[in-house]
Design a protein around this motif. Structure first.
Motif, PDB file in Angstrom:
ATOM      1  N   ASN A  29       0.615  -1.155   0.257  1.00 44.16           N
ATOM      2  CA  ASN A  29      -0.143  -0.170   0.534  1.00 44.16           C
ATOM      3  C   ASN A  29       1.315   1.563  -0.151  1.00 44.16           C
ATOM      4  OD1 ASN A  29      -2.856   1.384   0.057  1.00 44.16           O
ATOM      5  ND2 ASN A  29      -2.218   1.779   2.204  1.00 44.16           N
ATOM      6  N   VAL A  30       0.618   2.064  -0.726  1.00 40.69           N
ATOM      7  CA  VAL A  30       1.335   3.582  -0.700  1.00 40.69           C
ATOM      8  C   VAL A  30       0.212   4.756  -0.301  1.00 40.69           C
ATOM      9  CG1 VAL A  30       2.283   5.293  -2.096  1.00 40.69           C
ATOM     10  CG2 VAL A  30       2.936   3.086  -2.455  1.00 40.69           C
ATOM     11  N   ASP A  31      -0.016   5.204   0.484  1.00 38.21           N
ATOM     12  CA  ASP A  31      -0.576   6.186   1.035  1.00 38.21           C
ATOM     13  C   ASP A  31       0.062   7.542   1.108  1.00 38.21           C
ATOM     14  OD1 ASP A  31      -3.607   4.894   1.283  1.00 38.21           O
ATOM     15  OD2 ASP A  31      -2.824   4.524   3.218  1.00 38.21           O
ATOM     16  N   GLU A  32      -0.058   8.678   0.295  1.00 33.36           N
ATOM     17  CA  GLU A  32      -0.170  10.600   0.703  1.00 33.36           C
ATOM     18  C   GLU A  32      -0.400  11.063   1.966  1.00 33.36           C
ATOM     19  OE1 GLU A  32       0.046  14.388  -1.573  1.00 33.36           O
ATOM     20  OE2 GLU A  32      -0.914  12.782  -2.451  1.00 33.36           O
ATOM     21  N   LEU A  33       0.295  11.666   2.582  1.00 29.39           N
ATOM     22  CA  LEU A  33      -0.307  11.009   3.856  1.00 29.39           C
ATOM     23  C   LEU A  33      -0.801  12.849   3.891  1.00 29.39           C
ATOM     24  CD1 LEU A  33       2.816  10.213   6.098  1.00 29.39           C
ATOM     25  CD2 LEU A  33       0.419   8.804   5.680  1.00 29.39           C
ATOM     26  N   ILE A  34      -1.703  13.544   4.580  1.00 31.75           N
ATOM     27  CA  ILE A  34      -2.829  14.370   4.464  1.00 31.75           C
ATOM     28  C   ILE A  34      -2.384  15.308   5.399  1.00 31.75           C
ATOM     29  CG2 ILE A  34      -4.806  16.325   5.000  1.00 31.75           C
ATOM     30  CD1 ILE A  34      -6.318  12.741   4.140  1.00 31.75           C
ATOM     31  N   ARG A  35      -1.452  14.845   6.752  1.00 26.60           N
ATOM     32  CA  ARG A  35      -0.504  15.583   7.983  1.00 26.60           C
ATOM     33  C   ARG A  35       0.487  15.073   7.961  1.00 26.60           C
ATOM     34  NH1 ARG A  35      -4.805  18.382  11.482  1.00 26.60           N
ATOM     35  NH2 ARG A  35      -6.187  18.561  10.277  1.00 26.60           N
ATOM     36  N   PRO A  36       1.424  15.208   6.902  1.00 26.13           N
ATOM     37  CA  PRO A  36       2.795  14.283   7.046  1.00 26.13           C
ATOM     38  C   PRO A  36       3.797  15.146   7.908  1.00 26.13           C
ATOM     39  CG  PRO A  36       3.150  15.452   5.102  1.00 26.13           C
ATOM     40  CD  PRO A  36       1.318  16.244   5.476  1.00 26.13           C
ATOM     41  N   PRO A  37       4.979  13.809   8.743  1.00 25.00           N
ATOM     42  CA  PRO A  37       5.645  14.252   9.724  1.00 25.00           C
ATOM     43  C   PRO A  37       6.648  15.077   8.754  1.00 25.00           C
ATOM     44  CG  PRO A  37       5.741  11.757   8.700  1.00 25.00           C
ATOM     45  CD  PRO A  37       4.303  12.371   8.606  1.00 25.00           C
ATOM     46  N   GLU A  38       7.103  15.982   9.303  1.00 20.79           N
ATOM     47  CA  GLU A  38       8.831  16.848   8.503  1.00 20.79           C
ATOM     48  C   GLU A  38      10.108  15.460   8.590  1.00 20.79           C
ATOM     49  OE1 GLU A  38      11.954  20.050   8.903  1.00 20.79           O
ATOM     50  OE2 GLU A  38      10.280  19.947  10.614  1.00 20.79           O
ATOM     51  N   VAL A  39       9.769  15.115   7.129  1.00 17.25           N
ATOM     52  CA  VAL A  39      11.373  14.465   6.342  1.00 17.25           C
ATOM     53  C   VAL A  39      11.626  14.753   6.063  1.00 17.25           C
ATOM     54  CG1 VAL A  39       9.430  12.137   7.074  1.00 17.25           C
ATOM     55  CG2 VAL A  39       9.539  13.413   4.771  1.00 17.25           C
ATOM     56  N   HIS A  40      13.070  14.731   5.438  1.00 16.96           N
ATOM     57  CA  HIS A  40      13.819  14.881   4.865  1.00 16.96           C
ATOM     58  C   HIS A  40      14.595  13.869   3.540  1.00 16.96           C
ATOM     59  CE1 HIS A  40      14.278  18.412   6.887  1.00 16.96           C
ATOM     60  NE2 HIS A  40      13.906  17.731   8.287  1.00 16.96           N
ATOM     61  N   GLU A  41      13.486  12.971   3.908  1.00 16.15           N
ATOM     62  CA  GLU A  41      14.433  11.539   3.391  1.00 16.15           C
ATOM     63  C   GLU A  41      13.705  11.450   1.631  1.00 16.15           C
ATOM     64  OE1 GLU A  41      13.875  11.291   6.246  1.00 16.15           O
ATOM     65  OE2 GLU A  41      15.757  10.499   7.329  1.00 16.15           O
ATOM     66  N   PHE A  42      13.773  10.724   0.516  1.00 13.50           N
ATOM     67  CA  PHE A  42      13.291  10.485  -0.804  1.00 13.50           C
ATOM     68  C   PHE A  42      12.999   8.984  -0.864  1.00 13.50           C
ATOM     69  CE2 PHE A  42      14.698  14.957  -0.524  1.00 13.50           C
ATOM     70  CZ  PHE A  42      13.657  15.171  -1.524  1.00 13.50           C
ATOM     71  N   LEU A  43      11.668   8.680  -0.760  1.00 15.00           N
ATOM     72  CA  LEU A  43      11.330   7.470  -1.690  1.00 15.00           C
ATOM     73  C   LEU A  43      11.506   7.348  -3.384  1.00 15.00           C
ATOM     74  CD1 LEU A  43       8.432   6.907   0.622  1.00 15.00           C
ATOM     75  CD2 LEU A  43      10.718   6.051   0.701  1.00 15.00           C
ATOM     76  N   SER A  44      12.270   6.747  -4.070  1.00 19.85           N
ATOM     77  CA  SER A  44      12.359   6.684  -5.324  1.00 19.85           C
ATOM     78  C   SER A  44      12.278   4.944  -5.676  1.00 19.85           C
ATOM     79  CB  SER A  44      13.310   6.918  -5.699  1.00 19.85           C
ATOM     80  OG  SER A  44      14.243   6.829  -5.964  1.00 19.85           O
ATOM     81  N   PRO A  45      11.800   4.471  -7.000  1.00 17.52           N
ATOM     82  CA  PRO A  45      11.995   3.148  -7.310  1.00 17.52           C
ATOM     83  C   PRO A  45      13.648   2.752  -7.476  1.00 17.52           C
ATOM     84  CG  PRO A  45      10.822   3.885  -8.930  1.00 17.52           C
ATOM     85  CD  PRO A  45      11.333   5.252  -8.082  1.00 17.52           C
ATOM     86  N   GLY A  46      14.246   1.405  -7.767  1.00 20.54           N
ATOM     87  CA  GLY A  46      15.498   1.526  -7.488  1.00 20.54           C
ATOM     88  C   GLY A  46      16.466   1.891  -9.132  1.00 20.54           C
ATOM     89  N   PHE A  47      16.987   1.618  -8.802  1.00 18.97           N
ATOM     90  CA  PHE A  47      17.960   2.538 -10.722  1.00 18.97           C
ATOM     91  C   PHE A  47      17.943   0.687 -11.078  1.00 18.97           C
ATOM     92  CE2 PHE A  47      19.039   6.179  -7.677  1.00 18.97           C
ATOM     93  CZ  PHE A  47      18.289   6.682  -8.371  1.00 18.97           C
ATOM     94  N   ILE A  48      18.459   1.061 -12.529  1.00 13.96           N
ATOM     95  CA  ILE A  48      18.788  -0.502 -12.945  1.00 13.96           C
ATOM     96  C   ILE A  48      20.251   0.179 -13.509  1.00 13.96           C
ATOM     97  CG2 ILE A  48      17.806  -2.065 -15.224  1.00 13.96           C
ATOM     98  CD1 ILE A  48      15.338  -1.801 -14.383  1.00 13.96           C
ATOM     99  N   ASP A  49      21.188  -0.680 -13.508  1.00 11.56           N
ATOM    100  CA  ASP A  49      22.170  -0.064 -14.214  1.00 11.56           C
ATOM    101  C   ASP A  49      22.928  -1.347 -15.206  1.00 11.56           C
ATOM    102  OD1 ASP A  49      24.360   0.837 -15.151  1.00 11.56           O
ATOM    103  OD2 ASP A  49      25.340   1.485 -12.830  1.00 11.56           O
TER     104      ASP A  49
END
Length: 198
Positions: A29-49
């Protein structure tokens, strides 16, 4: 990225959206948070080399590279965000190239038997050369003495050694045999890349 068992929160790369991802073996499951905590990290798909000749001091062209060293190099690759890759065997003597292909295929099989993620990381094998330009410059660092014309028979020997894991081959189109070679590889579901060409 704050991470709990089966859950992580982070900013979607390239957006201002912050999401919570719940996962097990796969994302549940992926939910966009309405009242998100403060985060500095990013999420992204893994890279393919698509071209990794070696990593973390391990040369994938060395037929004697230990499977433990290969697994260690893949774990180091994971820390860069790469989750899938094509170990790449470059121009060399046919014996050395076949040895490297055998070793990489055997490593993947060992990782599969051990059910470790390093097995899935090896998406296929990339063979870069030896059917590239003989000219200085376009040839790059590939050794001239091992550059040779395309050979379907040699390709079949690669696939036999690699247990059909060769999925990408880089060649130069200057060779007279290139059109028929490319057609044969494409018909067997191998992607052909043009490179090291004049």
């Amino acid at each position: 990225m704050s991470q709990m068992t089966g859950q992580m929160t982070g900013r979607i790369a390239g957006t201002s959206s912050i999401v919570e991802v719940q996962y097990d073996v796969a994302i549940q499951n992926v939910d966009e948070l309405i009242r998100p905590p403060e985060v500095h990290e990013f999420l992204s798909p893994g890279f393919i080399d698509l071209q990794v000749n070696g990593f973390a001091g391990v040369d994938y062209n060395d037929p004697s590279a230990s499977h433990e060293a290969i697994a260690r190099s893949i774990r180091a690759l994971f820390t860069t965000g790469v989750t899938r890759f094509f170990p790449t065997v470059i121009t060399g003597s046919e014996e050395r190239m076949l040895g490297a292909l055998r070793n990489l295929a055997a490593a993947k099989e060992e990782f599969e038997r051990s059910s470790i993620p390093e097995a899935a990381a090896i998406q296929g094998i990339h063979v870069e050369g030896p059917h590239i330009s003989r000219e200085d410059g376009p040839r790059g660092a590939h050794p001239l003495e091992h550059v040779r014309p395309p050979s379907i028979e040699e390709f079949h020997r690669w696939q036999q050694a690699a247990h059909d894991l060769v999925r990408l081959v880089t060649i130069s189109p200057e060779w007279e045999q290139a059109p028929s070679y490319i057609a044969e590889l494409v018909s067997s579901s191998v992607v052909v890349s043009i490179g090291h060409t004049n």
